[in-house]
Motif scaffolding. Structure first.
Motif, mmCIF file in Angstrom:
data_model
loop_
_atom_site.group_PDB
_atom_site.id
_atom_site.type_symbol
_atom_site.label_atom_id
_atom_site.label_comp_id
_atom_site.label_asym_id
_atom_site.label_seq_id
_atom_site.Cartn_x
_atom_site.Cartn_y
_atom_site.Cartn_z
ATOM 1 N N TRP A 1 9.040 -4.376 -5.757
ATOM 2 C CA TRP A 1 8.855 -4.632 -4.338
ATOM 3 C C TRP A 1 9.996 -3.958 -3.591
ATOM 4 C CZ3 TRP A 1 7.008 -10.022 -2.430
ATOM 5 C CH2 TRP A 1 5.854 -10.408 -3.133
ATOM 6 N N THR A 2 9.684 -2.990 -2.782
ATOM 7 C CA THR A 2 10.702 -2.232 -2.065
ATOM 8 C C THR A 2 10.546 -2.549 -0.585
ATOM 9 O OG1 THR A 2 10.482 -0.530 -3.757
ATOM 10 C CG2 THR A 2 11.691 0.056 -1.766
ATOM 11 N N THR A 3 11.371 -3.479 -0.102
ATOM 12 C CA THR A 3 11.195 -4.039 1.224
ATOM 13 C C THR A 3 12.448 -3.784 2.064
ATOM 14 O OG1 THR A 3 12.183 -6.247 1.048
ATOM 15 C CG2 THR A 3 10.072 -5.914 -0.053
ATOM 16 N N PHE A 4 12.396 -4.206 3.293
ATOM 17 C CA PHE A 4 13.535 -4.026 4.197
ATOM 18 C C PHE A 4 14.654 -5.028 3.902
ATOM 19 C CE2 PHE A 4 9.838 -2.587 6.779
ATOM 20 C CZ PHE A 4 10.199 -1.247 6.846
ATOM 21 N N TYR A 5 14.343 -6.086 3.130
ATOM 22 C CA TYR A 5 15.312 -7.169 2.925
ATOM 23 C C TYR A 5 15.775 -7.289 1.474
ATOM 24 C CZ TYR A 5 13.122 -8.464 7.342
ATOM 25 O OH TYR A 5 12.615 -8.444 8.620
ATOM 26 N N GLY A 6 15.327 -6.391 0.614
ATOM 27 C CA GLY A 6 15.729 -6.441 -0.780
ATOM 28 C C GLY A 6 14.655 -5.873 -1.685
ATOM 29 N N HIS A 7 15.067 -5.501 -2.895
ATOM 30 C CA HIS A 7 14.128 -4.999 -3.892
ATOM 31 C C HIS A 7 13.960 -6.061 -4.974
ATOM 32 C CE1 HIS A 7 14.925 -0.462 -2.894
ATOM 33 N NE2 HIS A 7 14.664 -1.201 -1.816
ATOM 34 N N MET A 8 12.709 -6.359 -5.324
ATOM 35 C CA MET A 8 12.429 -7.376 -6.328
ATOM 36 C C MET A 8 11.566 -6.779 -7.431
ATOM 37 S SD MET A 8 10.930 -11.250 -5.858
ATOM 38 C CE MET A 8 9.200 -10.828 -5.606
ATOM 39 N N LEU A 9 12.010 -6.916 -8.679
ATOM 40 C CA LEU A 9 11.247 -6.443 -9.821
ATOM 41 C C LEU A 9 10.250 -7.506 -10.236
ATOM 42 C CD1 LEU A 9 14.127 -4.864 -11.942
ATOM 43 C CD2 LEU A 9 12.414 -3.647 -10.586
ATOM 44 N N THR A 10 8.988 -7.116 -10.347
ATOM 45 C CA THR A 10 7.938 -8.024 -10.807
ATOM 46 C C THR A 10 7.395 -7.464 -12.114
ATOM 47 O OG1 THR A 10 6.189 -6.881 -9.570
ATOM 48 C CG2 THR A 10 7.396 -8.634 -8.436
ATOM 49 N N LEU A 11 7.512 -8.229 -13.188
ATOM 50 C CA LEU A 11 7.118 -7.778 -14.521
ATOM 51 C C LEU A 11 5.970 -8.629 -15.048
ATOM 52 C CD1 LEU A 11 10.657 -7.335 -16.162
ATOM 53 C CD2 LEU A 11 9.348 -5.694 -14.791
ATOM 54 N N GLY A 12 5.045 -7.979 -15.733
ATOM 55 C CA GLY A 12 3.918 -8.697 -16.318
ATOM 56 C C GLY A 12 2.766 -8.900 -15.368
ATOM 57 N N VAL A 13 2.743 -8.175 -14.258
ATOM 58 C CA VAL A 13 1.652 -8.288 -13.295
ATOM 59 C C VAL A 13 0.825 -7.003 -13.315
ATOM 60 C CG1 VAL A 13 2.804 -9.921 -11.782
ATOM 61 C CG2 VAL A 13 3.169 -7.495 -11.431
ATOM 62 N N LYS A 14 -0.486 -7.149 -13.295
ATOM 63 C CA LYS A 14 -1.379 -5.998 -13.295
ATOM 64 C C LYS A 14 -2.092 -5.802 -11.965
ATOM 65 C CE LYS A 14 -2.520 -5.041 -18.105
ATOM 66 N NZ LYS A 14 -3.626 -4.863 -19.070
ATOM 67 N N GLU A 15 -2.062 -6.831 -11.131
ATOM 68 C CA GLU A 15 -2.716 -6.742 -9.831
ATOM 69 C C GLU A 15 -1.663 -6.642 -8.735
ATOM 70 O OE1 GLU A 15 -5.477 -9.887 -9.254
ATOM 71 O OE2 GLU A 15 -6.519 -9.543 -11.161
ATOM 72 N N PHE A 16 -1.904 -5.786 -7.778
ATOM 73 C CA PHE A 16 -0.961 -5.542 -6.693
ATOM 74 C C PHE A 16 -0.746 -6.808 -5.877
ATOM 75 C CE2 PHE A 16 -0.021 -4.277 -2.307
ATOM 76 C CZ PHE A 16 1.065 -3.437 -2.501
ATOM 77 N N VAL A 17 0.510 -7.137 -5.636
ATOM 78 C CA VAL A 17 0.880 -8.245 -4.755
ATOM 79 C C VAL A 17 1.553 -7.645 -3.533
ATOM 80 C CG1 VAL A 17 2.196 -10.370 -4.519
ATOM 81 C CG2 VAL A 17 1.165 -9.791 -6.727
ATOM 82 N N ASP A 18 0.984 -7.883 -2.367
ATOM 83 C CA ASP A 18 1.424 -7.214 -1.139
ATOM 84 C C ASP A 18 2.623 -7.936 -0.531
ATOM 85 O OD1 ASP A 18 1.670 -5.726 1.130
ATOM 86 O OD2 ASP A 18 -0.427 -5.929 1.758
ATOM 87 N N TRP A 19 3.747 -7.233 -0.453
ATOM 88 C CA TRP A 19 4.961 -7.822 0.116
ATOM 89 C C TRP A 19 4.993 -7.727 1.639
ATOM 90 C CZ3 TRP A 19 7.831 -4.542 3.149
ATOM 91 C CH2 TRP A 19 7.612 -3.173 2.986
ATOM 92 N N ARG A 20 4.138 -6.924 2.231
ATOM 93 C CA ARG A 20 4.244 -6.633 3.667
ATOM 94 C C ARG A 20 3.932 -7.830 4.550
ATOM 95 N NH1 ARG A 20 0.368 -1.522 3.637
ATOM 96 N NH2 ARG A 20 -0.716 -3.032 2.284
ATOM 97 N N VAL A 21 3.268 -8.841 3.989
ATOM 98 C CA VAL A 21 2.922 -10.012 4.788
ATOM 99 C C VAL A 21 4.046 -11.050 4.784
ATOM 100 C CG1 VAL A 21 0.463 -9.694 4.361
ATOM 101 C CG2 VAL A 21 1.808 -11.111 2.791
ATOM 102 N N LEU A 22 5.146 -10.765 4.084
ATOM 103 C CA LEU A 22 6.221 -11.735 3.930
ATOM 104 C C LEU A 22 7.430 -11.354 4.771
ATOM 105 C CD1 LEU A 22 6.016 -12.135 0.052
ATOM 106 C CD2 LEU A 22 4.944 -13.564 1.803
ATOM 107 N N GLY A 23 8.077 -12.364 5.336
ATOM 108 C CA GLY A 23 9.271 -12.134 6.133
ATOM 109 C C GLY A 23 10.531 -12.543 5.401
#
Length: 353
Positions: free
Chosen positions: A68-90
């Protein structure tokens, strides 16, 4: 018996901003003696196309993931195959995102939390408000090449230690943040993951679960592992396990064994000197330390309950790149001892040993 696989948990292909294809990345990993990589392209999982074929061709297990490459930090998500959209989060919503990752059976961790941020690298510095650290599965405490001597990695390591002292159980990992490969690249760290499975290529779900449980050791070279036994208990506690001490602490003690493997992947790193400093550290500070030769061996220590309270990990110090520094460490064996905690509370948190 636990099998330890050499892993790189932060990689990129040209589907984001890397220079490798997935096949080239896996081939480079194989040439470096790795067993596993996690593909964590920025905000996309399109690079996982053909991953099974690449695994068969190279023998490298590929863990699906995303950074997850966002304006507030980068978060590694492991073991996920379906896209999780970070853009809806503040800024205050990171726990909602972590929950979506967990619902897929994945794990979430902070990537390079203290790397320089804006305007040099927008979002690289972690700014999300974490309300409950129990939701965080891991922290990338060593990041990029030669991380042990870099200030941002030292700060991340200190953050992890502070959270352990507060009672949280969070796995520490390393991440090369692998975008490309050059012949003169400095040394990367490696995360070894401990598995019960003996197969050469374990399923990625097992790798993710081992990381969730804290079965990992991080190193610039030698593999450092830790196990422990309490008196009268035949069970051997491994990295990531929790020891339950319910009796009075005196004279309760635990015997820890540290295995130092100086031979594994020996052709891929170079350490200076023929002596190292081996340290056992707990939530109470340094439990014991000794100088050891630069050879594969096992070392045993007996630690009383008061000194081992909360957690115990092994650390190895040596000379690397003309600097004396931490070169390897384990995740902890956790200690739950209500009698010890009560004793420390009565003494104002001080422990004499």
């Amino acid at each position: 018996m636990m099998k330890w696989i050499a892993s790189e948990l932060h990689t990129h292909t040209f589907h984001s901003d890397g220079s490798h294809s997935l096949l080239e990345l896996a081939q480079s990993a194989a040439r470096l003696g790795l067993d596993c990589i996690a593909l964590t392209d920025h905000n996309t999982q399109s690079g996982l196309t053909g991953a099974e074929q690449v695994e068969r061709q190279t023998g490298i297990r590929i863990v699906p993931g995303m950074e997850w490459t966002t304006f507030y930090g980068h978060m590694l998500t492991l073991g996920v195959k379906e896209f999780v959209d970070w853009r809806v989060l503040g800024l205050e919503d990171i726990h909602k995102g972590i929950q979506l990752v967990h619902e897929q059976g994945g794990i979430a961790g902070l990537a390079h939390p203290y790397r320089i941020g804006s305007p040099i690298c927008t979002g690289c510095f972690w700014e999300y408000n974490i309300l409950d650290w129990n939701d965080v599965d891991f922290i990338e405490v060593w990041s990029t090449l030669m991380p042990t001597v870099k200030r941002d990695s030292q700060r991340a390591f200190a953050l992890w230690t502070d959270l352990l002292n507060q009672g949280y159980r969070i796995t520490a990992t390393s991440g090369r943040d692998w975008h490309g490969t050059k012949p003169d690249d400095p040394l990367p760290a490696v995360t070894y993951i401990g598995l019960e499975e003996t197969d050469d290529v374990p399923p990625y779900e097992q790798i993710v679960e081992a990381l969730r449980l804290g079965r990992a050791a991080v190193t610039m070279g030698p593999l450092l592992t830790l196990s422990g036994k309490t008196a009268g208990d035949e069970r051997e506690y491994a990295i990531g396990d929790c020891v339950e001490w319910h009796d009075e602490p005196d004279p309760m003690a635990m015997e820890f064994t540290v295995n130092v493997d100086m031979d594994i992947r020996r052709e891929f790193y170079e350490l200076q000197g023929d002596r190292f400093q081996l340290v056992l550290r707990s939530g109470q500070g340094v439990c014991c330390e000794m100088q050891i030769p630069a050879e594969t061996a096992a070392f045993s220590f007996t630690i009383h309950a008061e000194a081992a309270w909360q957690w115990v990990r092994a650390e190895l110090f040596g000379c690397l790149g003309n600097a004396v520094t931490l070169v390897a460490f384990t995740n902890p064996v956790y200690i739950h001892a209500p009698a010890v905690q009560a004793t420390l509370v009565r003494s104002g948190g001080r422990c004499e040993f």
